[in-house]
Structures are given as structure tokens and as C-alpha cells.
Write an enzyme that holds these catalytic residues in place. Structure first.
Site, PDB file in Angstrom:
ATOM      1  N   GLY A   1      -1.040   4.825  -4.627  1.00  0.00           N
ATOM      2  CA  GLY A   1      -2.293   5.255  -4.451  1.00  0.00           C
ATOM      3  C   GLY A   1      -3.145   4.766  -5.392  1.00  0.00           C
ATOM      4  O   GLY A   1      -2.761   4.583  -6.553  1.00  0.00           O
ATOM      5  N   THR A   2      -4.555   5.055  -5.237  1.00  0.00           N
ATOM      6  CA  THR A   2      -5.521   4.398  -5.873  1.00  0.00           C
ATOM      7  C   THR A   2      -6.407   5.344  -6.411  1.00  0.00           C
ATOM      8  O   THR A   2      -6.070   6.107  -7.801  1.00  0.00           O
ATOM      9  CB  THR A   2      -6.246   3.169  -5.363  1.00  0.00           C
ATOM     10  OG1 THR A   2      -6.698   3.586  -3.976  1.00  0.00           O
ATOM     11  CG2 THR A   2      -5.311   2.166  -5.016  1.00  0.00           C
TER      12      THR A   2
END
Lengths: 268, 227
Positions: A45-46
Site C-alpha cells: 500500500g502506498t
């Protein structure tokens, strides 16, 4: 399942992770085996952001998960309620991160039910730090989980934001924070637009703009997906509790942002 | 066959234990649970603000106990543990009152027959369903007997008299106000009044989001009792 009853000296108290250990269920975030890795491609996830405003905190996260250069998921959730008055958002190895959130949520509710009172916001933030530290082994293998924890402190009557490093180090931020692969770009954007005591609308707009600019610079951060109707997750945490901002409202704000950017013209 | 010295027949032993438990449970103040339109109402006479007789176990499940405080409180904690473990390892939807009630029944039954003394408690596991008419009440006795009730139940001493009073006031799918008045009226009886500060009242409210459990504080209780 039979009733989990513990003898004196064996009682796990109000801790859920301790209960998991004592009842023989394996620790969900066990340190990894030593060996070659770092190149393991698992979904990551960023970008996530949190901004303090007049009534509390707004948290937001883009929806993209990447696996190396591929997009693993277009609509992953990165912002979760931790309990009634706090939220946790996650960047990093998605599998561990989602598991960590689930364990953290259970941990807080378990404590509250067993003890009859909820932990202080400070206590909850420290608990999350210990959980991040427990993942250090995996973090060294390239599977780090870096959360942001934010909540409304009912005792101090203000919103508070906590950031973490991979060793579980916990630092309180006064005004805002952003992390993940696009965190730096989001942070710069928010820094330039931040004002003391913004209202709800202003804070949401700034969070969205931060994510927009992060997506503009970072390939792992997802921008608004107008075709599929996928927009960032946004939530506010105030005295009234954790509340998801509706998709329609976020879409509307994004459309306004896009219209403004198109009119102004973005530098190439 | 000669009886060994000090022989007590199993019938007598069980009867003595049951008498002991029943007598001590009856000493404490009673507790009632009533199914109303919006869910399940639980009410007890309890002057303490902090030592609860009624508490939350899981999203849609509540626990209530009468008798010896330390004994039913450790049962409550065990219930929270089993529910949280199950919900974490499987899914939140897989946690249900029936299996929890069975676990309690096994535990109480085991202690009743094998330990020095039975637990001096009577407990209730209540679950609010998703729709009206699907709420469940499991009333569990000191020896592990489980009674599954549909509309209301009374725990502790003087249960029969209180039951009769509730039966007289009970109607299907009653609103919260009438349910509170029926429950508190039944606890008090015709000759006295119980003030809101002497009551512990909570509901499993179908409309309260994921966690249905909610305590009614004295101001809210005063309003509900006076209308």
C-alpha cells in the site's frame, strides 16, 4: 471452543495478543526466517495522510496497492477506524498491514470490554508502536508496515496525530503527516497549504490535494479513477467519533479539484 | 453391602450442592431481561456505578449475572475472551450467543459435579438479532442447565413473583419506554419505587451500529421512567 479459563499467574489480563499466545493461537505477525529476500513481490500500500483541523483530524489514503511494477489492487482500503474515536491508516506490505489493523482493533476493543474502560489515546498509540516493533524482523526483509495513528483525545479535547518508524518508534506530529511512497510529495503539498484551525472542508480539500500531487509524482500512488469511480478513502475523527466521508462527497471534491487544475493549467 | 463411613448418596450430594447454590444466588438482588421492539433490555437493581452486573460481550451479545460478583465477573471475562478469539480467528459473523451459552453451560456443569463447591451464580447470554423476532435469551443456572427464553426472563431470588409481574405488563414488540417501565416496575413490586441512581440498565439496540450494547444513564432513565 471451551471456555478459556486461566489459573493464577497465567491470566493474560486485558491484552488480546497475550490471550492469543496463551491460548495456543500462533502470533499473527511472527518474525520472519532469516534468508535471502527483499525481492519478494507482495502487494504494497502506498500513500496516506493525516491533517489536524479545528474539530479533530482528517485522514486519507489513496486506493492503489502495487506488486513490483504491477498494480495489485485498484481499490484497497488504507484508512480504518481503530475504535470510536481514533483511526489508523497503513502504508507498506498490505497483507501484514491489514492483519495488524485487525489485531489492533481487536486489541483496543478487548481491553475496553475486559477492563470496562477504554485506553487513553496515548496508551493506544503506544500499543500500536509495540505492534510495529514486533514486525521488525519482517521489516528487515522488506516487508515493513508503517502506520499513522490519529484520534480525537477526549481528555485534552483536541485531535492528535502519531507517526511511526519501522522499529516502532512513535513520534507525535503537531499539525499533519504523510507517509508511504508518495508521502514526501503529499507532505510538501500539505505543508504549503496548511493553516491553523482549518474547517472540515478546508482540511478534506488539502488532504485530497496532497494525494493528488503524490499520485502526480509517484507511480505507486493511485490518482482519482474517474472511469471506475474510485476515489481516495477519507475519514474525519472528531468529538462525535470516526466518520467516513461519503464517496459522493469525495468524488465531488475531486471533480472540483480537477476542474480548477484544468482551468489553471498544470506545469508540465 | 455395608456403607463406608461418611457415605453420601449421589442424589443427596447433588441436592446439597444445588440447595447451597440456589440459596446463595437467591440472596442477591434479581435482574430482568425483556425483549422489546428495538432489541433486548436488561435491568437490575445495582447501587454501584462501577461494579457491573450487565456488560458487553460482543457486537450483538450481552452478558448479565447475579450471585457472587467475583464468580460471574470471571465468567464474563472468559466470555469476552472466547468471543474475541473466535471473531479474530474466523469472522465477526461467526460469534453467536448459542455457542457461547453452550460453553458456559459446559463449564458450569463441570464445576457443579467435580469441584468442591458449585459456582453461586446465575447468568444470562442475550443476543439481538438483525430483525424483530430473532432476539435470543439464554438463561444458564449454577449447574449448567440452559433455558432458552423468547420474551423475557428473570435471574436471581424471587424470580417467580417478578416473572408474574412482567407477564402482566408485557406486550409483543413493545417500545423502549414501556419495556423499561415494565422491567423496573416488576423489580420494584407494587409497594416501592427504585430511583434511577439505584438501577443498572442497558440495551442491546438493533439501531446502535456494529456494537449494539449501550448503557442507559440516569438522566435518560429518568425520562423513560416518567413518560
Amino acid at each position: 471452543m471451551s471456555l478459556p479459563v486461566f489459573g493464577a499467574g497465567q491470566d493474560p489480563g486485558p491484552s488480546f495478543s497475550e490471550l492469543l499466545r496463551r491460548s495456543g493461537a500462533a502470533s499473527p505477525v511472527a518474525p520472519g526466517p532469516p534468508g535471502p529476500s527483499a525481492a519478494v513481490h507482495v502487494p504494497h500500500g502506498t500513500t496516506i495522510v493525516a491533517i489536524r483541523y479545528a474539530d479533530g483530524v482528517v485522514m486519507a489514503g489513496d486506493r492503489r496497492a502495487t506488486e513490483g511494477y504491477s498494480i495489485a489492487h485498484r481499490a484497497i482500503e488504507k484508512v480504518y477506524p481503530a475504535d470510536r474515536h481514533s483511526g489508523v491508516s497503513i502504508a507498506g506490505a498490505a497483507g501484514f498491514a491489514v492483519e495488524m489493523v485487525k489485531l489492533f482493533q481487536t486489541e483496543l476493543e478487548h481491553y475496553e470490554k475486559v477492563e470496562g474502560v477504554a485506553l487513553s489515546l496515548e496508551g493506544k498509540a503506544n500499543k500500536l508502536g509495540q505492534m510495529v516493533r514486533a514486525n521488525l524482523g519482517m521489516a528487515m526483509e522488506g516487508l515493513a508496515v508503517v502506520p499513522i495513528y490519529a484520534g480525537y483525545d477526549l481528555r485534552r479535547r483536541t485531535g492528535r496525530i502519531f507517526k511511526y518508524d519501522i522499529t516502532g518508534g512513535r513520534y507525535e506530529e503537531d499539525d499533519f503527516h504523510a507517509t508511504g511512497s508518495g508521502g514526501r510529495d503529499a507532505r510538501t503539498t500539505i505543508k504549503l497549504g496548511y493553516r491553523e484551525d482549518m474547517d472540515r472542508e478546508g482540511a478534506i480539500e488539502l488532504a485530497i490535494e496532497g494525494l493528488y500531487q503524490a499520485a502526480d509524482e509517484d507511480s505507486a500512488t493511485g490518482g482519482p479513477d474517474v472511469v471506475r469511480g474510485i476515489y481516495p478513502t477519507v475519514a474525519t475523527i472528531t468529538e462525535g467519533g470516526f466518520e467516513r466521508v461519503g464517496d459522493a462527497e469525495v468524488a465531488e471534491r475531486f471533480q472540483a479539484l480537477i476542474a480548477r487544475k484544468s482551468a489553471e493549467g498544470q506545469p508540465r | 453391602m455395608t456403607m463406608p463411613f461418611g457415605y453420601v448418596s449421589p442424589e443427596q450430594a447433588m441436592k446439597d450442592r444445588a440447595d447451597f447454590a440456589r440459596k446463595n444466588v437467591a440472596k442477591g438482588r434479581p435482574l430482568v431481561a425483556v425483549v422489546y421492539e428495538g432489541g433486548v433490555l436488561l435491568a437490575a437493581e445495582n447501587p454501584s456505578r462501577t461494579l457491573h452486573k450487565i456488560s458487553e460481550i460482543y457486537d450483538r451479545i450481552a452478558f448479565a449475572g447475579v450471585g457472587k460478583y467475583n464468580e460471574f465477573d470471571s465468567l464474563r471475562t472468559a466470555g469476552v475472551r472466547i468471543a474475541d478469539l473466535k471473531g479474530y480467528q474466523y469472522s465477526r459473523e461467526d460469534v453467536d450467543a448459542r455457542s457461547l451459552a453452550n460453553a458456559y453451560a459446559q463449564h458450569l456443569g463441570q464445576i457443579f459435579t467435580h469441584e468442591m463447591k458449585p459456582l453461586e451464580v446465575e447468568i444470562l447470554v442475550a443476543e439481538v438479532g438483525l430483525e424483530v423476532g430473532t432476539d435470543q435469551l439464554f438463561h444458564i443456572l449454577y449447574d449448567g442447565t440452559v433455558v432458552d427464553e423468547q420474551r423475557f426472563t428473570v435471574l436471581g431470588g424471587d424470580a417467580d413473583t417478578i416473572s408474574d409481574r412482567i407477564k402482566a405488563a408485557y406486550t409483543e414488540a413493545m417500545a423502549l419506554g414501556p419495556a423499561v417501565r415494565a422491567a423496573v416496575g416488576a423489580l420494584a413490586g407494587p409497594d416501592r419505587q427504585i430511583s434511577p441512581s439505584e438501577l443498572e440498565v442497558a440495551v442491546l439496540d438493533r439501531g446502535n451500529g456494529r456494537r449494539a450494547f449501550r448503557r442507559l444513564d440516569p438522566p435518560e432513565l429518568t425520562t423513560l421512567l416518567s413518560t
